[in-house]
Design a protein around this motif. Structure first.
Motif, PDB file in Angstrom:
ATOM      1  N   ASN A 180      -7.262  -4.698  35.540  1.00  0.00           N
ATOM      2  CA  ASN A 180      -8.168  -5.113  36.639  1.00  0.00           C
ATOM      3  C   ASN A 180      -8.524  -6.602  36.183  1.00  0.00           C
ATOM      4  OD1 ASN A 180      -9.990  -5.517  38.634  1.00  0.00           O
ATOM      5  ND2 ASN A 180     -10.302  -3.560  39.091  1.00  0.00           N
ATOM      6  N   ASN A 182     -10.111  -9.033  37.975  1.00  0.00           N
ATOM      7  CA  ASN A 182     -11.361  -9.151  38.387  1.00  0.00           C
ATOM      8  C   ASN A 182     -12.403  -8.922  37.845  1.00  0.00           C
ATOM      9  OD1 ASN A 182      -9.801 -10.642  40.583  1.00  0.00           O
ATOM     10  ND2 ASN A 182      -9.440  -8.826  41.588  1.00  0.00           N
ATOM     11  N   ASP A 183     -12.454  -7.578  37.377  1.00  0.00           N
ATOM     12  CA  ASP A 183     -13.626  -7.190  36.703  1.00  0.00           C
ATOM     13  C   ASP A 183     -13.779  -7.161  35.013  1.00  0.00           C
ATOM     14  OD1 ASP A 183     -12.187  -4.988  36.410  1.00  0.00           O
ATOM     15  OD2 ASP A 183     -13.556  -3.814  37.532  1.00  0.00           O
ATOM     16  N   ASN A 184     -12.606  -7.885  34.527  1.00  0.00           N
ATOM     17  CA  ASN A 184     -12.371  -7.659  32.956  1.00  0.00           C
ATOM     18  C   ASN A 184     -12.195  -6.134  32.550  1.00  0.00           C
ATOM     19  OD1 ASN A 184     -12.783 -10.483  33.630  1.00  0.00           O
ATOM     20  ND2 ASN A 184     -14.221 -10.636  31.640  1.00  0.00           N
ATOM     21  N   THR A 185     -11.418  -5.369  33.167  1.00  0.00           N
ATOM     22  CA  THR A 185     -11.223  -4.233  32.517  1.00  0.00           C
ATOM     23  C   THR A 185      -9.894  -3.712  32.607  1.00  0.00           C
ATOM     24  OG1 THR A 185     -11.482  -3.195  34.681  1.00  0.00           O
ATOM     25  CG2 THR A 185     -13.282  -3.498  33.540  1.00  0.00           C
ATOM     26  N   LYS A 198     -13.487  -2.806  28.276  1.00  0.00           N
ATOM     27  CA  LYS A 198     -14.139  -4.152  29.044  1.00  0.00           C
ATOM     28  C   LYS A 198     -14.129  -5.086  28.269  1.00  0.00           C
ATOM     29  CE  LYS A 198     -16.814  -1.166  32.410  1.00  0.00           C
ATOM     30  NZ  LYS A 198     -18.134  -0.769  33.038  1.00  0.00           N
TER      31      LYS A 198
END
Length: 400
Positions: A180, A182-185, A198
């Motif tokens: 993902n 966009n949320d650094n995961t 994360k």
């Protein structure tokens, strides 16, 4: 489901990923670094199957990243081996022409080597034979005293231990399930165990043969794909030459069939044959349908649109017929028939060569692309092993 937090996550435990982590740890000693590797240890693919030649910086276009970092990388790896008691064969290299056309090209390479500040000497046939009595030379040759050979796995395992001591976390046998951006995961899987990682600062893609696929998830590498080429060698468990002997390369991307010497063995090769899939080391193993179609289609397009590539492909096919690879090698040195019969196939390697699908050309230099939260290292082909420490130091200093 486990959750791991870190500052940097590095994908790939080849030479690029390991040296990048080393440079990160040296610059940011208090940051947490995780290295993710799909295999059970370091060096399973390109880095571990590398010929182990520590190049001197001769061939590469001046001002390219390859030219900039090869000489510095040679000095670093030589010192690294000596410091860490890793056996290094300081055997040098002769580059020898076989005719007038190759002699002209040899002078061009010599000029390029000097522009790159590589340590080289132009020698005549007498001087070349003082270095290696079996060598054949058409008038002149280039002598490179600073070219060496190592077992690449010795360096990789040494680096791995150094990074463990720096408390860098290795996750082996671990595959990326989902990223993902966009949320650094990212979600990774090891057997049946799923972990969410994360990252606070940067996701760093050093995935080699799969680096283009990961970069595309981040919206990058839009005109790049990995077009894999297999390098196969023949090997004898005897050292039968004093030095490495190379031909004059007629293509910038490939150095041609050459002789490589180690402490107790000698190799001839490699081939540089297009393969059907990115881990297609032997015949029909590890073939993925999407990679097969991609390889076939783009090799056909290259052969149709690029005269040099078509000639190159035909020469590669010849290497697989009888003992043609020896015929090319025997243009450079003289051996008795009994010596040739002692050679057996060694483990092949596959280079992660980037093709530009817009220009239909094989990219010659290293490539770095980035987003705000990620860095992607592409086309780390020869001399990628030699250049890896200073090249990854540049990435850490300029892109992190």
């Amino acid at each position: 489901m486990n959750i791991e937090n870190c500052d940097f996550v590095v994908i790939g435990a080849g030479i690029t990923g390991l040296f990048l982590a080393k440079n990160l740890a040296e610059k940011y000693p208090n940051k947490k670094i995780i290295i993710i590797e799909k295999e059970k240890d370091v060096g399973y693919h390109t880095s571990g199957r590398n010929s182990g030649v520590i190049h001197a910086g001769i061939y590469y276009k001046p001002n390219s990243l390859k030219a900039k970092f090869c000489k510095e990388g040679n000095e670093f790896l030589t010192n690294y081996c000596l410091k860490n008691n890793i056996h290094i064969n300081k055997v040098g290299k002769l580059i020898v022409p076989t005719n007038e056309k190759e002699l002209e090209k040899l002078y061009e390479i010599y000029d390029r080597a000097n522009k790159n500040q590589a340590v080289v000497k132009l020698v005549d046939s007498y001087e070349a034979k003082q270095i290696e009595p079996k060598v054949k030379v058409f008038q002149k040759a280039i002598w490179s005293p600073n070219t060496s050979t190592v077992n690449p796995l010795d360096i990789l395992f040494s680096l791995k231990q150094e990074l463990i001591e720096k408390e860098i976390v290795f996750l082996f046998n671990t595959n990326i399930f989902k990223i993902n951006c966009n949320d650094n995961t990212l979600k990774v899987i090891n057997g049946k165990r799923i972990t969410i990682i994360k990252w606070r600062e940067k996701f760093i893609n050093c995935a080699g043969l799969y680096a283009d696929k990961i970069a595309k998830i981040f919206g990058l590498a839009k005109h790049y794909i990995v077009l894999p080429f297999k390098g196969s060698y023949l090997q004898t468990n005897k050292r039968i030459l004093n030095t490495n002997v190379y031909p004059v390369p007629l293509l910038d991307s490939f150095l041609g069939v050459h002789w490589t010497v180690y402490k107790d063995k000698t190799k001839i090769g490699p081939t540089a044959f297009p393969v059907l899939s990115r881990e297609n080391y032997h015949l029909f193993e590890n073939i993925k349908i999407n990679e097969l179609f991609q390889s076939v289609i783009y090799n056909l397009i290259l052969a149709i649109k690029n005269d040099n590539y078509r000639k190159f492909a035909l020469e590669e096919i010849k290497k697989y017929i009888g003992k043609n690879i020896f015929q090319q090698g025997l243009n450079l040195v003289e051996f008795d028939k009994e010596v040739i019969e002692d050679f057996k196939p060694s483990d092949p390697g596959i280079r992660a060569q980037i093709l530009n699908t817009k220009t239909i050309k094989l990219e010659e230099d290293f490539i770095i692309e980035k987003t705000d939260n990620s860095i992607h290292v592409l086309n780390v082909v020869s001399p990628g092993f030699t250049s890896s420490y200073p090249f990854t130091k540049l990435i850490v200093n300029n892109y992190v």
